[in-house]
Scaffold this motif. Structure first.
Motif, mmCIF file in Angstrom:
data_model
loop_
_atom_site.group_PDB
_atom_site.id
_atom_site.type_symbol
_atom_site.label_atom_id
_atom_site.label_comp_id
_atom_site.label_asym_id
_atom_site.label_seq_id
_atom_site.Cartn_x
_atom_site.Cartn_y
_atom_site.Cartn_z
ATOM 1 N N ALA A 1 19.670 55.648 -17.174
ATOM 2 C CA ALA A 1 20.637 56.643 -17.516
ATOM 3 C C ALA A 1 22.166 56.063 -17.142
ATOM 4 O O ALA A 1 22.903 56.249 -17.983
ATOM 5 C CB ALA A 1 20.580 58.253 -16.706
ATOM 6 N N CYS B 1 18.271 60.407 -25.824
ATOM 7 C CA CYS B 1 18.065 61.278 -24.763
ATOM 8 C C CYS B 1 16.628 61.988 -24.724
ATOM 9 O O CYS B 1 15.748 61.853 -23.782
ATOM 10 C CB CYS B 1 18.845 62.415 -24.711
ATOM 11 N N ILE C 1 17.794 68.643 -22.904
ATOM 12 C CA ILE C 1 18.630 67.427 -22.955
ATOM 13 C C ILE C 1 19.529 68.019 -21.517
ATOM 14 O O ILE C 1 19.749 66.941 -20.987
ATOM 15 C CB ILE C 1 19.689 67.822 -24.164
ATOM 16 N N GLY D 1 21.239 64.726 -20.129
ATOM 17 C CA GLY D 1 21.934 64.509 -21.459
ATOM 18 C C GLY D 1 23.673 64.310 -21.236
ATOM 19 O O GLY D 1 24.120 63.496 -22.199
ATOM 20 N N PHE E 1 24.471 60.747 -21.763
ATOM 21 C CA PHE E 1 24.089 60.098 -23.211
ATOM 22 C C PHE E 1 25.689 60.784 -23.792
ATOM 23 O O PHE E 1 25.717 60.850 -24.878
ATOM 24 C CB PHE E 1 23.117 60.756 -23.850
#
Length: 162
Positions: free
Chosen positions: A39, A59, A120, A125, A128
């Motif tokens: 991540a 994701c 997400i 998320g 991202f």
């Protein structure tokens, strides 16, 4: 002075040389290390988003990998629990029921966290670039800061007691 008696008693009940135990410990340590490294790498480079064509697709892919790794971790944990010696004092009906209750509470926290955050939100998320509109403050976040982590810990503790 440090009393090492408690640790000595613990190692009398836990076989740290057992292959299943070692694999479980490694999988437990690997999972958060993996998803945090990936991540943070995505956040810095956006490489996954480019490779998958969008941040959402990337994701979802990482989330799926995390779920699969969690299945492997759970299997390894179960195998380790089966191969470890049992504490005689914990091998009774009321401890089983206590474990079941702890597991149930943990499951409520995990599922309600997932429902509050969505896929997400649960699976990184924000790394991202997909941000929620507002901070989630509804249950279970209204009573715990990290309900997914506490819930997962409770699930594994309950499982171990059972």
């Amino acid at each position: 002075q440090v009393d090492v008696g408690a640790m000595a008693r613990l190692f009398g009940y836990v076989d740290v040389t057992d292959r299943d135990f070692v694999v479980a410990v490694l999988s437990i340590a690997f999972n958060p290390l993996f998803w945090n490294v990936v991540a943070r790498w995505e956040h810095k480079t956006r490489a996954l988003s480019r490779a998958f064509g969008s941040p959402r697709a990337a994701c979802y892919c990482l989330g799926t990998v995390i779920l699969l790794l969690n299945c492997v971790r759970s299997h390894c944990f179960t195998e380790a629990m089966k191969s470890q010696p049992k504490l005689e004092g914990l091998d009774c009906h009321w401890v089983y029921l206590l474990g079941l209750a702890v597991l149930a509470v943990g499951t409520v926290f995990v599922i309600s966290s997932f429902l509050a955050l969505g896929f997400i939100g649960t699976f990184l998320g924000d790394y991202f670039g997909i941000l929620m509109e507002a901070k989630v403050t509804s249950f279970p976040f209204s009573i715990l800061d990290n309900p997914m982590y506490w819930g997962s810990t409770a699930v594994y503790l309950g499982w171990a007691l059972m």
